[in-house]
Design an enzyme around this catalytic site. Structure first.
Site, PDB file in Angstrom:
ATOM      1  CG  ASP A  25      80.747  65.254  -7.191  1.00  0.00           C
ATOM      2  OD1 ASP A  25      79.933  65.023  -8.108  1.00  0.00           O
ATOM      3  OD2 ASP A  25      80.398  65.618  -6.051  1.00  0.00           O
ATOM      4  N   GLY A  26      81.203  66.485 -10.188  1.00  0.00           N
ATOM      5  CA  GLY A  26      80.909  67.795 -10.773  1.00  0.00           C
ATOM      6  C   GLY A  26      80.714  67.797 -12.279  1.00  0.00           C
ATOM      7  NE  ARG A  38      73.297  64.338 -14.716  1.00  0.00           N
ATOM      8  CZ  ARG A  38      73.837  64.791 -13.590  1.00  0.00           C
ATOM      9  NH1 ARG A  38      73.607  66.033 -13.209  1.00  0.00           N
ATOM     10  NH2 ARG A  38      74.584  64.010 -12.842  1.00  0.00           N
ATOM     11  CG  HIS A  42      78.953  61.853 -17.309  1.00  0.00           C
ATOM     12  ND1 HIS A  42      79.312  62.143 -16.019  1.00  0.00           N
ATOM     13  CD2 HIS A  42      77.605  61.661 -17.293  1.00  0.00           C
ATOM     14  CE1 HIS A  42      78.227  62.124 -15.244  1.00  0.00           C
ATOM     15  NE2 HIS A  42      77.181  61.842 -15.998  1.00  0.00           N
ATOM     16  CD  GLU A  72      75.508  54.031  -3.374  1.00  0.00           C
ATOM     17  OE1 GLU A  72      76.604  54.255  -3.932  1.00  0.00           O
ATOM     18  OE2 GLU A  72      75.357  53.128  -2.534  1.00  0.00           O
ATOM     19  CD1 TRP A  74      74.642  49.823 -10.010  1.00  0.00           C
ATOM     20  CD2 TRP A  74      74.160  49.909 -12.184  1.00  0.00           C
ATOM     21  NE1 TRP A  74      75.629  49.138 -10.677  1.00  0.00           N
ATOM     22  CE2 TRP A  74      75.350  49.161 -12.016  1.00  0.00           C
ATOM     23  CE3 TRP A  74      73.668  50.092 -13.483  1.00  0.00           C
ATOM     24  CZ2 TRP A  74      76.051  48.604 -13.083  1.00  0.00           C
ATOM     25  CZ3 TRP A  74      74.369  49.528 -14.555  1.00  0.00           C
ATOM     26  CH2 TRP A  74      75.537  48.799 -14.343  1.00  0.00           C
ATOM     27  CG  LEU A 136      99.401  54.669 -12.130  1.00  0.00           C
ATOM     28  CD1 LEU A 136      99.712  55.422 -10.831  1.00  0.00           C
ATOM     29  CD2 LEU A 136      98.716  55.631 -13.103  1.00  0.00           C
ATOM     30  NE  ARG A 193      82.341  64.438  -3.388  1.00  0.00           N
ATOM     31  CZ  ARG A 193      81.350  63.611  -3.153  1.00  0.00           C
ATOM     32  NH1 ARG A 193      81.407  62.757  -2.162  1.00  0.00           N
ATOM     33  NH2 ARG A 193      80.269  63.624  -3.912  1.00  0.00           N
ATOM     34  CD  GLU A 212      96.390  63.892   6.336  1.00  0.00           C
ATOM     35  OE1 GLU A 212      95.741  64.954   6.358  1.00  0.00           O
ATOM     36  OE2 GLU A 212      96.748  63.283   7.374  1.00  0.00           O
TER      37      GLU A 212
HETATM   38  C1  FPP Z   1      80.227  62.660 -10.922  1.00  0.00           C
HETATM   39  O1  FPP Z   1      79.639  63.777 -11.530  1.00  0.00           O
HETATM   40  C2  FPP Z   1      80.832  61.763 -11.882  1.00  0.00           C
HETATM   41  C3  FPP Z   1      80.351  60.529 -12.218  1.00  0.00           C
HETATM   42  C4  FPP Z   1      79.118  59.975 -11.670  1.00  0.00           C
HETATM   43  C5  FPP Z   1      81.015  59.683 -13.208  1.00  0.00           C
HETATM   44  C6  FPP Z   1      82.484  59.826 -13.395  1.00  0.00           C
HETATM   45  C7  FPP Z   1      82.788  59.422 -14.776  1.00  0.00           C
HETATM   46  C8  FPP Z   1      83.712  59.953 -15.584  1.00  0.00           C
HETATM   47  C9  FPP Z   1      84.676  60.963 -15.133  1.00  0.00           C
HETATM   48  C10 FPP Z   1      83.794  59.568 -17.038  1.00  0.00           C
HETATM   49  C11 FPP Z   1      84.407  58.312 -17.395  1.00  0.00           C
HETATM   50  C12 FPP Z   1      85.296  57.655 -16.416  1.00  0.00           C
HETATM   51  C13 FPP Z   1      86.383  56.961 -16.752  1.00  0.00           C
HETATM   52  C14 FPP Z   1      87.159  56.223 -15.717  1.00  0.00           C
HETATM   53  C15 FPP Z   1      86.844  56.898 -18.115  1.00  0.00           C
HETATM   54  P1  FPP Z   1      78.109  64.051 -11.306  1.00  0.00           P
HETATM   55  O2  FPP Z   1      77.367  63.564 -12.496  1.00  0.00           O
HETATM   56  O3  FPP Z   1      77.659  63.478  -9.997  1.00  0.00           O
HETATM   57  O4  FPP Z   1      78.112  65.617 -11.257  1.00  0.00           O
HETATM   58  P2  FPP Z   1      77.149  66.588 -10.447  1.00  0.00           P
HETATM   59  O5  FPP Z   1      77.338  66.271  -8.992  1.00  0.00           O
HETATM   60  O6  FPP Z   1      77.650  67.945 -10.818  1.00  0.00           O
HETATM   61  O7  FPP Z   1      75.755  66.316 -10.940  1.00  0.00           O
END
Ligand code: FPP
Length: 247
Positions: A25-26, A38, A42, A72, A74, A136, A193, A212
């Site tokens: 997240d983040g 954004r 990613h 969600e 989507w 893995l 997380r 945990e």
């Molecule tokens: C959350 O950040 C992250 C996601 C919704 C997507 C996770 C995707 C990746 C790390 C990139 C590709 C993944 C792989 C497996 C190659 P957020 O957009 O919710 O961030 P925010 O909460 O700061 O808005």
């Protein structure tokens, strides 16, 4: 302390978690802090995925589960969805050979029928290409929601009971777990997380019963192997009782 020092420390400090799950997240906040769109967040999040896969292999983790795209998600704006889908496809295409060389078995768990055909094809290819690997297991949760997974399992059981292939008294926890996407994986020992949020967000609700939790303040694009090792050290200092009395 360097990543290598942390790794040396956690090797002697306690048991390595067999299964580590991560809610990445983040990315959005990381981009916003830099006044970038954004999708750039990613893209940098993808680099962190690479780093954490390597870190998990080095630490001897058996299963790494990453929540890459939720049901969600989507509902996000179409441009962001398509950026995420292309990134996933790009990750899979670019990394397939490297993952294969590292001995990683890739699996994709979720409602993959909703993916665009090119992404679905890329997913199927890497899953097939790496199926024999044992170093893995990398579970990528894509188009995944835990309530949907649980509902799907319940529906399957109902169908089997209706068809007479399963008796109601055979429906126990094992039978239920056997109908989840994760049926052949141990439950996560550690769930991380990132970005400081303290929520499960519909991820592995059944499977995290005794997992945990470690909340890292680090935004996902900045998360590196040293943060993974710090989380494992924190995990190793926990007293896991599984509901039993202390020894
Ligand atoms: C959350 O950040 C992250 C996601 C919704 C997507 C996770 C995707 C990746 C790390 C990139 C590709 C993944 C792989 C497996 C190659 P957020 O957009 O919710 O961030 P925010 O909460 O700061 O808005």
């Amino acid at each position: 302390m360097s990543a290598q020092d942390l790794l040396d420390r956690l090797r002697v400090h306690g048991a390595i978690p067999r299964h580590v799950a991560i809610i990445m997240d983040g990315n959005g906040r990381w981009a916003r802090e830099r006044m970038l769109p954004r999708p750039v967040g990613h893209r940098n999040g993808m680099k962190a995925v690479r780093e954490v896969v390597e870190g998990a292999i080095e630490a001897g983790v058996e299963v790494l589960s990453l929540f890459a795209f939720s049901q969600e998600n989507w509902q996000r704006p179409p441009v962001e969805i398509s950026a995420l889908m292309s990134l996933l496809e790009e990750y899979i295409q670019k990394e397939a050979d490297e993952l294969e060389a590292q001995g990683v078995r890739v699996r994709v768990l979720g409602d993959v029928a909703r993916l665009v055909p090119t992404a679905r094809a890329a997913v199927e290819r890497v899953v097939g290409q790496t199926a024999h690997n044992t170093k893995l297991t990398l579970n990528l949760f894509i188009s995944y929601g835990s309530r949907a997974e649980l509902t799907r399992a319940a529906r399957r059981i109902a169908e089997e009971v209706a068809a007479g292939t399963l008796r109601p008294d055979e429906v126990d926890e094992q039978a239920f777990a056997a109908r989840l996407y994760t049926h052949d994986c141990p439950d996560p020992d550690l769930l991380i997380r990132t970005s400081g949020e303290k929520r499960i967000s519909n991820f592995l609700l059944w499977q995290v019963a005794y997992t945990e939790l470690v909340i890292s303040p680090v935004l996902w694009p900045d998360f590196g192997r040293r943060h993974l090792y710090e989380a494992i050290l924190e995990y190793q200092s926990r007293d896991r009782r599984f509901g039993r009395a202390p020894a």
